[in-house]
Design a protein around this motif. Sequence first.
Motif, mmCIF file in Angstrom:
data_model
loop_
_atom_site.group_PDB
_atom_site.id
_atom_site.type_symbol
_atom_site.label_atom_id
_atom_site.label_comp_id
_atom_site.label_asym_id
_atom_site.label_seq_id
_atom_site.Cartn_x
_atom_site.Cartn_y
_atom_site.Cartn_z
ATOM 1 N N TYR A 291 0.836 -1.204 0.000
ATOM 2 C CA TYR A 291 0.000 0.000 0.000
ATOM 3 C C TYR A 291 0.870 1.252 0.000
ATOM 4 O O TYR A 291 0.556 2.252 -0.662
ATOM 5 C CB TYR A 291 -0.926 0.018 1.222
ATOM 6 C CG TYR A 291 -1.819 -1.192 1.334
ATOM 7 C CD1 TYR A 291 -2.699 -1.530 0.319
ATOM 8 C CD2 TYR A 291 -1.773 -2.006 2.460
ATOM 9 C CE1 TYR A 291 -3.511 -2.652 0.425
ATOM 10 C CE2 TYR A 291 -2.577 -3.130 2.577
ATOM 11 C CZ TYR A 291 -3.438 -3.449 1.551
ATOM 12 O OH TYR A 291 -4.246 -4.565 1.652
ATOM 13 N N LEU A 292 1.955 1.210 0.741
ATOM 14 C CA LEU A 292 2.850 2.364 0.825
ATOM 15 C C LEU A 292 3.642 2.541 -0.469
ATOM 16 O O LEU A 292 3.876 3.660 -0.915
ATOM 17 C CB LEU A 292 3.789 2.207 2.014
ATOM 18 C CG LEU A 292 3.083 2.102 3.363
ATOM 19 C CD1 LEU A 292 4.062 1.701 4.456
ATOM 20 C CD2 LEU A 292 2.403 3.422 3.727
ATOM 21 N N GLU A 293 4.044 1.415 -1.084
ATOM 22 C CA GLU A 293 4.725 1.511 -2.374
ATOM 23 C C GLU A 293 3.783 2.083 -3.429
ATOM 24 O O GLU A 293 4.202 2.899 -4.274
ATOM 25 C CB GLU A 293 5.239 0.140 -2.783
ATOM 26 C CG GLU A 293 6.389 -0.345 -1.903
ATOM 27 C CD GLU A 293 6.788 -1.783 -2.140
ATOM 28 O OE1 GLU A 293 7.871 -2.176 -1.687
ATOM 29 O OE2 GLU A 293 5.998 -2.524 -2.780
ATOM 30 N N ALA A 294 2.518 1.676 -3.389
ATOM 31 C CA ALA A 294 1.538 2.232 -4.325
ATOM 32 C C ALA A 294 1.322 3.723 -4.075
ATOM 33 O O ALA A 294 1.255 4.522 -5.015
ATOM 34 C CB ALA A 294 0.219 1.478 -4.205
ATOM 35 N N SER A 295 1.221 4.110 -2.802
ATOM 36 C CA SER A 295 1.056 5.529 -2.483
ATOM 37 C C SER A 295 2.250 6.331 -2.966
ATOM 38 O O SER A 295 2.101 7.435 -3.504
ATOM 39 C CB SER A 295 0.878 5.704 -0.972
ATOM 40 O OG SER A 295 -0.385 5.243 -0.541
ATOM 41 N N ALA A 296 3.460 5.798 -2.775
ATOM 42 C CA ALA A 296 4.656 6.500 -3.243
ATOM 43 C C ALA A 296 4.642 6.681 -4.749
ATOM 44 O O ALA A 296 5.200 7.650 -5.282
ATOM 45 C CB ALA A 296 5.901 5.730 -2.822
ATOM 46 N N THR A 297 3.977 5.750 -5.456
ATOM 47 C CA THR A 297 3.874 5.821 -6.907
ATOM 48 C C THR A 297 2.748 6.759 -7.346
ATOM 49 O O THR A 297 2.543 6.972 -8.542
ATOM 50 C CB THR A 297 3.668 4.403 -7.483
ATOM 51 O OG1 THR A 297 4.619 3.517 -6.877
ATOM 52 C CG2 THR A 297 3.896 4.358 -8.973
ATOM 53 N N GLY A 351 -0.974 10.604 -0.782
ATOM 54 C CA GLY A 351 -0.266 9.407 -0.360
ATOM 55 C C GLY A 351 1.236 9.530 -0.545
ATOM 56 O O GLY A 351 2.010 9.158 0.340
ATOM 57 N N ARG A 352 1.657 10.058 -1.671
ATOM 58 C CA ARG A 352 3.103 10.213 -1.892
ATOM 59 C C ARG A 352 3.702 11.183 -0.877
ATOM 60 O O ARG A 352 4.777 10.931 -0.324
ATOM 61 C CB ARG A 352 3.396 10.674 -3.317
ATOM 62 C CG ARG A 352 4.899 10.841 -3.544
ATOM 63 C CD ARG A 352 5.305 10.923 -4.984
ATOM 64 N NE ARG A 352 6.731 11.187 -5.081
ATOM 65 C CZ ARG A 352 7.691 10.256 -5.035
ATOM 66 N NH1 ARG A 352 7.365 8.986 -4.895
ATOM 67 N NH2 ARG A 352 8.964 10.588 -5.131
ATOM 68 N N GLU A 353 3.024 12.257 -0.628
ATOM 69 C CA GLU A 353 3.530 13.224 0.354
ATOM 70 C C GLU A 353 3.669 12.585 1.727
ATOM 71 O O GLU A 353 4.658 12.800 2.436
ATOM 72 C CB GLU A 353 2.573 14.431 0.404
ATOM 73 C CG GLU A 353 2.981 15.527 1.365
ATOM 74 C CD GLU A 353 2.459 15.311 2.778
ATOM 75 O OE1 GLU A 353 3.152 15.721 3.742
ATOM 76 O OE2 GLU A 353 1.368 14.724 2.924
ATOM 77 N N TRP A 354 2.695 11.782 2.117
ATOM 78 C CA TRP A 354 2.715 11.115 3.425
ATOM 79 C C TRP A 354 3.863 10.123 3.521
ATOM 80 O O TRP A 354 4.582 10.083 4.523
ATOM 81 C CB TRP A 354 1.373 10.407 3.633
ATOM 82 C CG TRP A 354 1.190 9.724 4.952
ATOM 83 C CD1 TRP A 354 1.423 10.245 6.190
ATOM 84 C CD2 TRP A 354 0.705 8.389 5.158
ATOM 85 N NE1 TRP A 354 1.098 9.312 7.166
ATOM 86 C CE2 TRP A 354 0.665 8.177 6.560
ATOM 87 C CE3 TRP A 354 0.286 7.371 4.315
ATOM 88 C CZ2 TRP A 354 0.232 6.966 7.121
ATOM 89 C CZ3 TRP A 354 -0.147 6.175 4.865
ATOM 90 C CH2 TRP A 354 -0.171 5.981 6.248
ATOM 91 N N VAL A 355 4.067 9.332 2.461
ATOM 92 C CA VAL A 355 5.154 8.345 2.477
ATOM 93 C C VAL A 355 6.505 9.049 2.528
ATOM 94 O O VAL A 355 7.407 8.638 3.272
ATOM 95 C CB VAL A 355 5.057 7.418 1.249
ATOM 96 C CG1 VAL A 355 6.294 6.538 1.129
ATOM 97 C CG2 VAL A 355 3.809 6.548 1.345
ATOM 98 N N GLU A 356 6.662 10.102 1.752
ATOM 99 C CA GLU A 356 7.933 10.834 1.750
ATOM 100 C C GLU A 356 8.255 11.401 3.124
ATOM 101 O O GLU A 356 9.422 11.500 3.514
ATOM 102 C CB GLU A 356 7.891 11.965 0.731
ATOM 103 C CG GLU A 356 7.982 11.515 -0.711
ATOM 104 C CD GLU A 356 7.946 12.674 -1.673
ATOM 105 O OE1 GLU A 356 8.744 12.683 -2.622
ATOM 106 O OE2 GLU A 356 7.109 13.591 -1.479
ATOM 107 N N ARG A 357 7.229 11.753 3.880
ATOM 108 C CA ARG A 357 7.455 12.355 5.200
ATOM 109 C C ARG A 357 7.587 11.318 6.312
ATOM 110 O O ARG A 357 8.445 11.447 7.187
ATOM 111 C CB ARG A 357 6.299 13.308 5.533
ATOM 112 C CG ARG A 357 6.545 14.130 6.800
ATOM 113 C CD ARG A 357 5.372 15.018 7.149
ATOM 114 N NE ARG A 357 4.234 14.252 7.632
ATOM 115 C CZ ARG A 357 3.092 14.126 6.981
ATOM 116 N NH1 ARG A 357 2.929 14.713 5.806
ATOM 117 N NH2 ARG A 357 2.100 13.416 7.485
#
Length: 374
Positions: A291-297, A351-357
């Motif tokens: 899920y986190l890899e998908a959000s990062a994408t 999602g990408r912003e959240w994963v990056e942080r």
Amino acid sequence: MPRTLIITNDFPPRAGGIEAFVHEVALRLPDVVVYTSSPSGADAAADPHFDLRLPFPVVRDTAKVLLPSPRVVRRAASIARLEGCDSVLYGAAAPLGLAAGALAGSVGRQVALTHGHETGWALLPGAREALRRVGDTTDTVTYLGEYSRRRLARALSAPATGRMRRVAPGVDTDRFRPGAGGVGVRERYGLGDRPVVVCVSRLVARKGQDTLLRAWPRVLADVPGAALLVVGDGPRAARLRSAAAGTDSVVFTGPVAAAELPAHYDAGDVFAMPCRTRRGGLDVEGLGIVYLEASATGLPVVAGDSGGAPDAVLPGETGYVVDGSRPGPTARALIRLLRDPDRAARMGARGREWVEREWTWDRACARLTGLLTP
């Protein structure tokens, strides 16, 4: 900085979530030696020179599965002495963390990582007592999220519970990113510009690919041009392919190399893996790094409500959490996202912003380094 001996059954070239977690940690900790089992014939043949490319030594045992036997403990102690290791990291608390008591005189600090299966141990007589022993003989037992912390705390003693610390996996946002090669993957599988739901996971019952297939006719009724891209392999592959027979809107990729996974995520518009808990709580999702890899994408996600999977989603912001045991909730979430691309894009960006942080490997390994340092 300590030199750390990582003792693990879960290590590449074997594929899997725990294997990826331990590998990434090993690459980022300051100074490590890995003691692990031998890969299976297929895994070894797929990448026979894997160990030689690593920037740290790997000691392979002849056994296919390491157990905390007297022989394994003696060899671990010998490796620690010869390599000058002053701390031990167990790639998974169960079962290898049971070696901690015997190794206490050979090394300093000992930390046991947990994933998902240890929460099942916490439910079973015998296994629960073994997990309690791991907690009492290591300096720290880690947990992935609040769900796993609560479950593990039922088995651990009060002092061990007080020493628990959260160490969750990270995501390499340089690899998993929008524009990671999805156009080429779409061309490979003839997906064109169709709306695509992608699922990346092993094909096992807990992951819920069968729920996706049961939901799919309802999705097609509302989004006729949609396609479902099922990425991965596993023991349920033949059964799932049979269930999807007769439709050209479902594509199975079979096994995909780790290097190609970012592009396969990037081929989708929405990510879905409606996992569900099975066997009375013994078969449960620990977190769900997919899920986190998908959000990062940059994809919105539809996650099942098994175990710690909801910890990898901000509901209503990065995606939706659904009852993975029924097709209706999954279908409704997918239709909502596929019919509203603007909403999907906003969720993907959030999602990408959240994963990056919050979900970086640097952050995870900084925590581990602190736990391993006296």
